[in-house]
Every structure is written in C-alpha cells, then in structure tokens.
Scaffold this motif. Structure first.
Motif, PDB file in Angstrom:
ATOM      1  N   PRO A 240       0.842  -1.206   0.000  1.00  0.00           N
ATOM      2  CA  PRO A 240       0.000   0.000   0.000  1.00  0.00           C
ATOM      3  C   PRO A 240       0.879   1.258   0.000  1.00  0.00           C
ATOM      4  O   PRO A 240       1.852   1.351   0.743  1.00  0.00           O
ATOM      5  N   GLY A 241       0.531   2.208  -0.848  1.00  0.00           N
ATOM      6  CA  GLY A 241       1.272   3.459  -0.895  1.00  0.00           C
ATOM      7  C   GLY A 241       2.629   3.379  -1.562  1.00  0.00           C
ATOM      8  O   GLY A 241       3.381   4.356  -1.563  1.00  0.00           O
ATOM      9  N   GLU A 242       2.946   2.231  -2.167  1.00  0.00           N
ATOM     10  CA  GLU A 242       4.263   2.045  -2.777  1.00  0.00           C
ATOM     11  C   GLU A 242       4.193   2.275  -4.281  1.00  0.00           C
ATOM     12  O   GLU A 242       3.182   2.012  -4.925  1.00  0.00           O
ATOM     13  N   ALA A 243       5.312   2.792  -4.844  1.00  0.00           N
ATOM     14  CA  ALA A 243       5.433   2.962  -6.293  1.00  0.00           C
ATOM     15  C   ALA A 243       6.472   1.978  -6.813  1.00  0.00           C
ATOM     16  O   ALA A 243       7.633   2.015  -6.411  1.00  0.00           O
ATOM     17  N   LEU A 244       6.047   1.090  -7.696  1.00  0.00           N
ATOM     18  CA  LEU A 244       6.904   0.065  -8.286  1.00  0.00           C
ATOM     19  C   LEU A 244       7.039   0.326  -9.781  1.00  0.00           C
ATOM     20  O   LEU A 244       6.040   0.470 -10.478  1.00  0.00           O
ATOM     21  N   ALA A 245       8.273   0.391 -10.272  1.00  0.00           N
ATOM     22  CA  ALA A 245       8.516   0.547 -11.702  1.00  0.00           C
ATOM     23  C   ALA A 245       8.844  -0.801 -12.321  1.00  0.00           C
ATOM     24  O   ALA A 245       9.629  -1.573 -11.759  1.00  0.00           O
ATOM     25  N   ILE A 246       8.226  -1.088 -13.469  1.00  0.00           N
ATOM     26  CA  ILE A 246       8.602  -2.250 -14.276  1.00  0.00           C
ATOM     27  C   ILE A 246       9.272  -1.692 -15.523  1.00  0.00           C
ATOM     28  O   ILE A 246       8.634  -1.007 -16.330  1.00  0.00           O
ATOM     29  N   VAL A 247      10.569  -1.943 -15.668  1.00  0.00           N
ATOM     30  CA  VAL A 247      11.341  -1.341 -16.745  1.00  0.00           C
ATOM     31  C   VAL A 247      11.914  -2.419 -17.656  1.00  0.00           C
ATOM     32  O   VAL A 247      12.059  -3.571 -17.261  1.00  0.00           O
ATOM     33  N   GLY A 248      12.251  -2.031 -18.868  1.00  0.00           N
ATOM     34  CA  GLY A 248      12.836  -2.948 -19.831  1.00  0.00           C
ATOM     35  C   GLY A 248      12.584  -2.464 -21.239  1.00  0.00           C
ATOM     36  O   GLY A 248      11.792  -1.548 -21.474  1.00  0.00           O
ATOM     37  N   GLU A 249      13.253  -3.082 -22.200  1.00  0.00           N
ATOM     38  CA  GLU A 249      13.112  -2.696 -23.592  1.00  0.00           C
ATOM     39  C   GLU A 249      11.766  -3.158 -24.157  1.00  0.00           C
ATOM     40  O   GLU A 249      11.081  -4.000 -23.580  1.00  0.00           O
ATOM     41  N   SER A 250      11.410  -2.600 -25.303  1.00  0.00           N
ATOM     42  CA  SER A 250      10.217  -3.067 -26.022  1.00  0.00           C
ATOM     43  C   SER A 250      10.368  -4.550 -26.329  1.00  0.00           C
ATOM     44  O   SER A 250      11.446  -5.005 -26.700  1.00  0.00           O
ATOM     45  N   GLY A 251       9.282  -5.296 -26.164  1.00  0.00           N
ATOM     46  CA  GLY A 251       9.335  -6.730 -26.389  1.00  0.00           C
ATOM     47  C   GLY A 251       9.638  -7.525 -25.144  1.00  0.00           C
ATOM     48  O   GLY A 251       9.675  -8.759 -25.188  1.00  0.00           O
ATOM     49  N   SER A 252       9.822  -6.845 -24.008  1.00  0.00           N
ATOM     50  CA  SER A 252      10.123  -7.550 -22.766  1.00  0.00           C
ATOM     51  C   SER A 252       8.877  -8.099 -22.085  1.00  0.00           C
ATOM     52  O   SER A 252       8.980  -8.950 -21.204  1.00  0.00           O
ATOM     53  N   GLY A 253       7.697  -7.604 -22.459  1.00  0.00           N
ATOM     54  CA  GLY A 253       6.457  -8.090 -21.856  1.00  0.00           C
ATOM     55  C   GLY A 253       5.854  -7.155 -20.835  1.00  0.00           C
ATOM     56  O   GLY A 253       4.931  -7.542 -20.112  1.00  0.00           O
ATOM     57  N   LYS A 254       6.325  -5.902 -20.779  1.00  0.00           N
ATOM     58  CA  LYS A 254       5.851  -4.964 -19.762  1.00  0.00           C
ATOM     59  C   LYS A 254       4.357  -4.674 -19.900  1.00  0.00           C
ATOM     60  O   LYS A 254       3.595  -4.786 -18.933  1.00  0.00           O
ATOM     61  N   SER A 255       3.947  -4.279 -21.102  1.00  0.00           N
ATOM     62  CA  SER A 255       2.550  -3.886 -21.293  1.00  0.00           C
ATOM     63  C   SER A 255       1.599  -5.076 -21.156  1.00  0.00           C
ATOM     64  O   SER A 255       0.496  -4.938 -20.612  1.00  0.00           O
TER      65      SER A 255
END
Length: 634
Positions: A41-56
């Motif tokens: 709760p209240g935390e900000a998590l970034a998911i980073v990586g190049e296009s094609g990594s599966g982020k979206s």
C-alpha cells in the motif's frame, strides 16, 4: 483488500508465477514466464525494460485486458481473491473501481464522441449505488479535473480532439482515478510527451499517489523516470524478471549485466560522448531463451554455465534480487565500468562559409478548422541556417512549431511569408520551380520520421521499398538490388533484410531502414523529426551512433528535431530553441545547455528527468494551455 491485511504487512497486490501465452494460427508463443511481483500500500513500483520484454502485457494481465488469443496463468492476488480465477464480469467490477489503468495514448482510453466531463463522471454513483444526477456529475467532473491540475471548468465540456496531448493525458488520469482505486497501473504515461509536459504529468501522478496512499505500478523504458518517482524497480527482459530492488540501490549498484547496460546507454545530460555505449543485438522471444539465461547472447560476461539452464531470481534477503548466476564474479567489474566516466567532447564550432540551408524570417499561419475561428500562427519570423557537414538541433515543447518548420523545409508546407534556400535553390514555393530544380531539391534534402512503421508499406519487402526509392531518383539506375544491399549495410543491417517485411523488424531496425531509404537519394541534408523519441534507450543509442558515423563517412548535414535535450547534446553542434513559433535562443549546443539565457530554455533543462526523487518538486513548470482549436497544427 481489507485494512487488517494492510496492517499486517501483506502486499496490496501479489503476483506469483505469472505466465502469459498467445495462440494465434495454431501456434503457441510465450510472452511472459514466471513473473513474481509484490506491491505494498502506498508504494510505487517501476517495471522497466526494452520493447518486447512483456511490460505492457503484464500490465494488461493484471486487470484482465489481454487481447483475444492471449491468456494468463499463475496468481494475481488482490483483496483475498485471485483475479485470474474470476469471470470477466467479476474482473470488470474490480477494474476501474479498485485497480485502474492508464495507457500511453489517452485516445485509447477516451471516447472521441463524448465530452471529457462525462467520461470522468459517467460511472460515479451515490452512496445508495444510484447514478448521480447531471448537476452532481458535472460538479464531480470539475472537481476531478482540478485534482489533475485543470482549473478551467470549460474543459469538462470539450471533446478529446480539442485538447493537446498533455491535456488529454490529464483527462485520462482523472477518469482512471474518478472511482478512487487502490492501485493505479500507468503504462508509459509520458513517453510520447515533451519534457515539460512529461514532468507535469508525472508530478501529478506522484502527488495523487502519495495523497491517496495508492499503490502505483509504473511501466516505462526510461530508467531516469523510474528512479525519479518510484520506490522499487523490477527489470523485465524477454518475459522474465532479471533484477529487483529499491530504486536508489539499483541505480547506484546494478546487480545484473542487463540493468548495467541499460544504465550505460542513457545519454548523459551534462556532456557529449564521442560514442554512446550500446547493448548489441535485440530482445529475443521468451521461448528462444526458455532453457538459459535470457540475456546470455548479449552479455559480455556470459559463459557456458549461463546457457546450461534458466537461472532463478535469487534474493539477498535485503530486498535485492538478481537472476545472474555470475553476479558475485562480475559485480566488481560492473562497478568499475560505471565508475569510469567518459570525458566529454566539445560540440564543433560553426564553420565559416555559405549556408547549405538558410531559413529567413519565415512565417506559417493556418486557418482555424471552424468557419470564423481565429487564424493560428505556427511560425513567427523564424530564421536559421545549416552549414555543410553540420548537425543542427531544433528543440521545444509540443506545439512549438518544430514539425511545421521541418515540413516547410521539405516543401510539404508552403510558408506564408519569408524565404527558404536549400543548396542554392529557392524552396519557398516548390510549385514555382521548374521540374529539373524540383528534382534536384528532392535529392538534396530527405526526411526521417518519428514512426517508420507508418511510412513503410507493410505488404512490401524492405528490398522492394529501397529499390523503389533508388529508381525514383535515378529511373535508369542499374543494379538496384546491389545498391539496396549496400544501403542496408551502410545502416548496419545485413543484405538478408531485403527479403523481410516491416512487421518482422524491431523498431530500431525499421528506423535504420527509414534512414537507408532517405540515403537512397544521396542527399546533402536529412531532417530527423523525433527520429529516436519512441525508441528504447539502448536502440536510441545505436541510432544516434549510426547518424554520427554516417556524418563522419559522408559529410551529410542534419536538422535534428527533438524535445529531448539529453539527446540533442549527443548529436548537435548548434541548437535553436523554439517556443510558440518563435526562436528564443540559439547557439553552440554546449553553451546553450550549460549556460542557458532564456527562462524557457532553463525550464526545458529543469524538466529533464534526473533520477533524483527531488526532481519532480524542483522548478515545477506552469500548466500548459488547455484547449486547442481543431486544426491547430504546430
């Protein structure tokens, strides 16, 4: 999620062994494999990586919005329920009210036929569950608009197409947050925006997240953005998490070679490098690397052991995790490589001599889209020059007139007033030129657009596209196949790419093809309009190095249009700063960026993400103008 679970320290959102697969035309393909994530709760998590990594796809799986033919397995635990086990109607009840999603392009969220206020308030209910009345809905819409920094109530009555990109993104945020969700997932919410608008949007998201105590998952390929607003980072590559940890710790001491490579490829904002570091190769499909380290084929430290099995994400017990089995052996070398600061090189001073391109006090005015609406001035007395063997940067926010100026140079727009001379040809009005001069003009100057996919014919092979470009400029040319192969090799692609179609290429490869097509005319000048803004940092570095190499080899000149001042420092000798159609500053690139004189230039520089959590709170830019007349092209 009940409050008891929050107080005991349980995650607000818990993801375990998330696997996403697609089955199209009878063939199965893995997109994401075995992803574990926790969001407090209240935390900000970034998911980073190049296009094609599966982020979206990961973001979409969390809210049940995967496209047809794509399914997710594993566990997404929220509020004591596994969202992956719910029916679509049950997931839809959670989506929006408890977990909200913001997309990169607000047009995908907003109905173009609905007024913005209605889109914000249409799903709001009173305490008894009944839909609010018209007056109450408008009051709520105006209040929600104010939350995202829009103080003008008239915006509630506007349609999305009447607003700028930054304003549409604010509307999308207001609509996503209207039902007070506990979790906000933002998928590249600022990638397509200029630096000042990006900072405004990110600052607003961070402020709302803190004030509401929401959990935030930020999907981004920009590490500077991730480090600036997030508490923790998860690095995704080829569908697998390779590293996790507190944002500050990952930035200071990356524990996977892939994260290390991403950090090195970020163009430094304080100096220009002779050559930007790159990560060779491209992101593979998850199935191609299912039985080994996903990054092994691009890693300088990979050994046979890295390819002998798929490494697990190992935790050190202090919040750091890495999927590199050799991290203990290579950690010291990773640190030493980052510690070696490359000395900057100075941008070249302008050379004396006649200008290759000269723009003299041009103006461009557009009529409003509606009868009786005001005329819009996109360019107001703009003058610039480009010399032979010179790269000139043109920077400014969206709506500043950058693209309009580029189109005027190419003859795609005719200036309302002023004069344009290209290699001795008066190009102010191409219609007034004879055929021979017009053909020479077309050969002299070419354009590379932001999105190469939209400018490449999807049904034609790359070879056919290049051969066509060669024949346009030299109808009697011989051995066009051989020359097409030479063009591909010049931009760093093998001749085998001639048999492929655009869909089979990565974004960086398509941009290389677009550059090759521009070079087919053997021009003296190319205009690059935001040519790297949509690319990952690793691919962006490759394209910037390619442009620098081409300049050294051919002496070609370039007008490089961008909103990214970190990028312009790496490529431009001189820079012009454009604001609302007027030039406010110009000069040698290093001098303008290191010692800006105009307040607007200083504001642009202050808007560059720094990776520092204090960045969002420093020198907050003023909100942009809200409503834009249809047809106001800049």
């Amino acid at each position: 999620m009940n409050h008891d679970e929050t107080e005991t320290g349980a995650p607000l959102l818990r993801v375990r062994d998330l696997t996403i697969t697609s089955r199209l035309a009878g063939a199965s393909r893995t997109i994401v494999r075995g992803v574990d994530l926790d969001l407090a709760p209240g935390e900000a998590l970034a998911i980073v990586g190049e296009s094609g990594s599966g982020k979206s796809m990961t973001a979409r799986a969390l809210v049940g919005l995967l496209p047809p033919g794509v399914r997710a397995s594993g566990e997404v635990a929220y509020g004591g329920r596994d969202l992956l086990g719910l029916r679509q109607r049950q997931v839809a009840g959670v989506r929006g009210s408890e977990i909200a999603l913001i997309f990169q392009d607000p047009f995908t969220m907003l109905n173009p036929l609905m007024r913005c206020g209605e889109q914000i308030s249409e799903l709001l209910r009173d305490e008894s569950g009944r839909r609010l009345g018209r007056r109450a809905r408008r009051e709520q819409a105006v209040r929600r608009l104010a939350e995202v920094g829009i103080e003008d109530p008239a915006v509630a009555d506007a349609y999305p197409f009447q607003l700028s990109g930054g304003m549409r993104q604010r509307i999308g945020i207001a609509a996503a947050l209207a039902r007070d969700p506990r979790v906000l997932i933002a998928d590249e919410p600022s990638t397509a925006l200029d630096v000042t608008t990006q900072k405004e949007i990110l600052a607003r998201i961070a402020e709302l997240q803190r004030s509401r105590g929401m959990g935030l998952i930020l999907i981004t390929h920009d590490l500077r953005v991730a480090f600036s607003i997030c508490d923790r980072v998860a690095v995704l590559y080829a569908g697998s998490v390779l590293e996790t940890g507190p944002a500050a710790a990952v930035e200071a001491d990356p524990r996977h070679p892939y994260t290390h490579g991403l950090l090195l490829t970020e163009p430094p904002g304080d100096r220009r490098l002779e050559q930007l570091p790159v990560i060779a190769g491209a992101v593979p499909d998850a199935d191609e690397v299912a039985d080994r380290c996903a990054f092994a084929d691009r890693c300088d430290w990979a050994t046979g052991d890295c390819r002998a099995g798929r490494p697990e994400l190992r935790s050190d017990g202090a919040g750091r995790g890495s999927a590199c089995i050799r991290i203990e052996a290579v950690a010291a070398e990773l640190r030493s490589r980052r510690a070696v600061i490359q000395d900057g090189v100075a941008a070249r001073a302008p050379a004396a001599g006649a200008a290759l391109v000269e723009v003299d006090a041009i103006e461009k005015r557009f009529d409003g889209a509606r009868r009786g609406s005001r005329q819009v001035t996109a360019l107001d007395g703009v003058s610039l020059r480009i010399d032979a063997d010179e790269t000139v940067g043109l920077v400014g926010e969206s709506g500043s007139g950058k693209t309009t100026l580029g189109r005027c140079l190419l003859g795609l727009e005719r200036p309302t007033a002023g004069r344009i001379v290209v290699d001795g040809i008066d190009a102010s009005d191409l219609g007034a030129l004879g055929e021979a001069e017009r053909l020479r003009f077309r050969r002299t100057i070419q354009m590379v657009f932001q999105d190469p996919y939209s400018t490449l014919n999807p049904v034609r092979t790359i070879g056919a596209t290049l051969r066509e470009a060669l024949l346009v400029h030299e109808p009697r040319s011989r051995d066009v196949r051989g020359r097409a192969a030479e063009l591909l090799e010049r931009v760093g692609l093998s001749a085998a790419y001639a048999d492929r179609k655009p869909v089979a290429l990565s974004g960086g490869e398509r941009q290389r093809v677009a550059i090759a097509r521009a070079l087919a005319a053997e021009p003296r000048v190319i205009v690059c309009d935001e040519a790297v803004s949509a690319l990952d940092v690793s691919v962006q570095a490759q394209i910037l190095n390619l442009l620098a190499d081409l300049r050294r080899e051919t002496g070609i000149s370039c007008l490089f249009i961008t909103h990214d001042l970190g990028v312009v420092r790496q490529i431009a000798d001189r820079v012009y700063v454009l604001r609302q159609g007027r030039l406010v500053e110009e000069g040698v690139c290093d001098e303008v960026l290191d010692r800006p004189r105009d307040p607007y230039t200083r504001r642009l520089i202050a808007s560059i993400p720094s990776g520092d959590r204090r960045w969002l709170d420093a020198d907050e830019p003023a909100p942009a103008v809200a409503v834009v007349e249809p047809g106001e092209r800049r």
